[in-house]
Design a protein around this motif. Structure first.
Motif, PDB file in Angstrom:
ATOM      1  N   UNK A 211       0.852  -1.182   0.000  1.00  0.00           N
ATOM      2  CA  UNK A 211       0.000   0.000   0.000  1.00  0.00           C
ATOM      3  C   UNK A 211       0.894   1.239   0.000  1.00  0.00           C
ATOM      4  N   UNK A 212       0.380   2.374  -0.487  1.00  0.00           N
ATOM      5  CA  UNK A 212       1.154   3.613  -0.463  1.00  0.00           C
ATOM      6  C   UNK A 212       1.009   4.343   0.869  1.00  0.00           C
ATOM      7  N   UNK A 213       2.099   4.938   1.343  1.00  0.00           N
ATOM      8  CA  UNK A 213       2.100   5.728   2.570  1.00  0.00           C
ATOM      9  C   UNK A 213       2.714   7.090   2.279  1.00  0.00           C
ATOM     10  N   UNK A 214       2.260   8.096   3.026  1.00  0.00           N
ATOM     11  CA  UNK A 214       2.720   9.468   2.817  1.00  0.00           C
ATOM     12  C   UNK A 214       3.114  10.093   4.146  1.00  0.00           C
ATOM     13  N   UNK A 215       4.374  10.529   4.234  1.00  0.00           N
ATOM     14  CA  UNK A 215       4.825  11.260   5.412  1.00  0.00           C
ATOM     15  C   UNK A 215       4.106  12.603   5.487  1.00  0.00           C
ATOM     16  N   UNK A 216       3.743  13.003   6.688  1.00  0.00           N
ATOM     17  CA  UNK A 216       3.107  14.301   6.882  1.00  0.00           C
ATOM     18  C   UNK A 216       3.994  15.425   6.356  1.00  0.00           C
ATOM     19  N   UNK A 217       5.296  15.258   6.485  1.00  0.00           N
ATOM     20  CA  UNK A 217       6.238  16.261   5.971  1.00  0.00           C
ATOM     21  C   UNK A 217       6.137  16.356   4.451  1.00  0.00           C
ATOM     22  N   UNK A 218       5.956  15.227   3.801  1.00  0.00           N
ATOM     23  CA  UNK A 218       5.799  15.240   2.347  1.00  0.00           C
ATOM     24  C   UNK A 218       4.460  15.843   1.928  1.00  0.00           C
ATOM     25  N   UNK A 241       5.122   8.754  -0.166  1.00  0.00           N
ATOM     26  CA  UNK A 241       6.537   8.689   0.194  1.00  0.00           C
ATOM     27  C   UNK A 241       7.127   7.332  -0.152  1.00  0.00           C
ATOM     28  N   UNK A 242       6.262   6.319  -0.281  1.00  0.00           N
ATOM     29  CA  UNK A 242       6.743   4.984  -0.636  1.00  0.00           C
ATOM     30  C   UNK A 242       5.639   3.964  -0.535  1.00  0.00           C
ATOM     31  N   UNK A 243       5.856   2.820  -1.184  1.00  0.00           N
ATOM     32  CA  UNK A 243       4.944   1.676  -1.092  1.00  0.00           C
ATOM     33  C   UNK A 243       5.549   0.641  -0.150  1.00  0.00           C
ATOM     34  N   UNK A 244       4.748   0.201   0.831  1.00  0.00           N
ATOM     35  CA  UNK A 244       5.240  -0.746   1.819  1.00  0.00           C
ATOM     36  C   UNK A 244       4.155  -1.775   2.135  1.00  0.00           C
ATOM     37  N   UNK A 245       4.586  -2.953   2.562  1.00  0.00           N
ATOM     38  CA  UNK A 245       3.646  -3.926   3.096  1.00  0.00           C
ATOM     39  C   UNK A 245       3.447  -3.648   4.583  1.00  0.00           C
ATOM     40  N   UNK A 246       2.399  -4.224   5.153  1.00  0.00           N
ATOM     41  CA  UNK A 246       2.202  -4.125   6.594  1.00  0.00           C
ATOM     42  C   UNK A 246       3.395  -4.735   7.324  1.00  0.00           C
ATOM     43  N   UNK A 247       3.910  -5.818   6.763  1.00  0.00           N
ATOM     44  CA  UNK A 247       5.096  -6.462   7.345  1.00  0.00           C
ATOM     45  C   UNK A 247       6.274  -5.489   7.390  1.00  0.00           C
ATOM     46  N   UNK A 248       6.434  -4.679   6.339  1.00  0.00           N
ATOM     47  CA  UNK A 248       7.490  -3.666   6.312  1.00  0.00           C
ATOM     48  C   UNK A 248       7.307  -2.649   7.432  1.00  0.00           C
ATOM     49  N   UNK A 249       6.054  -2.215   7.630  1.00  0.00           N
ATOM     50  CA  UNK A 249       5.762  -1.211   8.659  1.00  0.00           C
ATOM     51  C   UNK A 249       6.052  -1.784  10.044  1.00  0.00           C
ATOM     52  N   UNK A 250       5.650  -3.030  10.285  1.00  0.00           N
ATOM     53  CA  UNK A 250       5.909  -3.679  11.570  1.00  0.00           C
ATOM     54  C   UNK A 250       7.416  -3.775  11.814  1.00  0.00           C
ATOM     55  N   UNK A 251       8.147  -4.097  10.772  1.00  0.00           N
ATOM     56  CA  UNK A 251       9.607  -4.202  10.883  1.00  0.00           C
ATOM     57  C   UNK A 251      10.228  -2.858  11.265  1.00  0.00           C
ATOM     58  N   UNK A 252       9.704  -1.769  10.707  1.00  0.00           N
ATOM     59  CA  UNK A 252      10.201  -0.438  11.040  1.00  0.00           C
ATOM     60  C   UNK A 252       9.907  -0.110  12.509  1.00  0.00           C
ATOM     61  N   UNK A 253       8.724  -0.487  12.990  1.00  0.00           N
ATOM     62  CA  UNK A 253       8.372  -0.246  14.397  1.00  0.00           C
ATOM     63  C   UNK A 253       9.288  -1.039  15.317  1.00  0.00           C
TER      64      UNK A 253
END
Length: 307
Positions: A211-218, A241-253
């Motif tokens: 899914x696509x995500x957008x930084x508030x700064x962007x 700002x980029x396309x990521x999977x939920x798994x990617x987001x969890x990994x960042x957290x």
């Protein structure tokens, strides 16, 4: 130049309000919010150099904007936004959001004001490797009332494109800190749950979906670019700002919060769709979004570290 921001106390609106002094050639900023969410705190200690003037108005009401004059650009952010929760308030969301939009549209047409319209990348809903703006109806299949409303707004704009100047942005899911930040969208909600040591709830089919995500700064860079470059060409642009999977987001957290629990759930908007959203059209216009979601996640977790 005089700017009107609707939904000024919301997640995006409050960040934009705090930073709008960074946009060139703005003389006056008019803020409107109905304060239904009670987030008057977003207006505390506002920078004087922003030259802000706030009005409490419900712009879903007809003629609610008639008191305004000499507005050059409207940034329309006022709407009910919870996609997952939109099924429970379907009728109210359709009425509220479309009435707000039509009143803003009519004001722009009548007063020759330019419009920055915020749509959503959730208007896409067909499984594919890549989706882009100029593909007609090929990839458009909204999965929630909120997304369907955004698509309706886009189509109303296109029907009126000979009557006003506008630009419409399909924003990715927002991440980042603001005074009016909310926690129903994926990244912010995941960060809050992780901070509370609660299981992060994930749709059963979503772990490996892009899914696509957008930084508030962007998101701010999008507004700044549109106004300073006078980009009102009656076109639609993806903004992410980029396309990521939920798994990617969890990994960042997990970089900042080591013990993260996951719970799989079912939802009305659960599906097996996965797609990358293209940012090429916006980049060709001259804007490349570069902010990193890792920083937004780190800042959000730091903000929540004591809870």
């Amino acid at each position: 130049m005089n700017i009107l921001i609707t939904g000024a106390c919301g997640h995006i609106g409050s960040y934009l309000t705090e930073n709008i002094y960074r946009i060139k050639n703005i003389k006056k900023v008019i803020l409107i919010d109905d304060l239904r969410s009670g987030r008057i705190n977003t207006l505390f200690n506002s920078k004087k150099k922003n030259n802000l003037k706030f009005y409490q108005r419900d712009i879903s009401k007809k003629n609610s904007l008639n008191f305004l004059k000499n507005v050059n650009v409207i940034i329309h952010l006022a709407s009910l936004t919870n996609a997952a929760g939109s099924f429970k308030v379907r009728k109210h969301m359709y009425a509220n959001n479309l009435n707000c939009f039509r009143n803003v549209l009519n004001f722009c047409i009548k007063n020759n004001s330019k419009l920055i319209h915020i749509s959503s990348s959730s208007v896409y809903g067909k499984p594919t490797d890549l989706v882009w703006e100029d593909s007609g109806n090929k990839f458009l299949k909204p999965q929630s009332p909120y997304a369907d409303i955004k698509l309706k707004e886009e189509r109303i704009l296109m029907k009126n494109k000979n009557k006003l100047k506008f630009v419409s942005y399909r924003f990715g899911t927002i991440a980042g800190i603001s005074k009016g930040m909310r926690f129903h969208t994926a990244v912010n909600k995941f960060c809050l749950d992780a901070s509370l040591d609660k299981p992060i709830e994930i749709y059963q089919t979503a772990l490996n979906q892009y899914r696509p995500y957008l930084s508030l700064k962007d998101s701010f860079e999008v507004f700044k670019f549109s106004i300073e470059k006078n980009l009102f060409n009656n076109e639609i642009y993806n903004a992410l700002s980029g396309n990521f999977t939920v798994k990617d987001i969890i990994k960042k957290i997990k970089k900042y919060k080591k013990k993260v629990k996951i719970k799989f759930i079912k939802s009305k908007i659960m599906n097996r769709l996965s797609y990358h959203v293209s940012s090429i059209k916006l980049e060709k216009s001259g804007l490349t979004l570069k902010n990193n979601l890792d920083k937004d996640i780190k800042d959000t977790l730091y903000l929540l570290k004591n809870i």
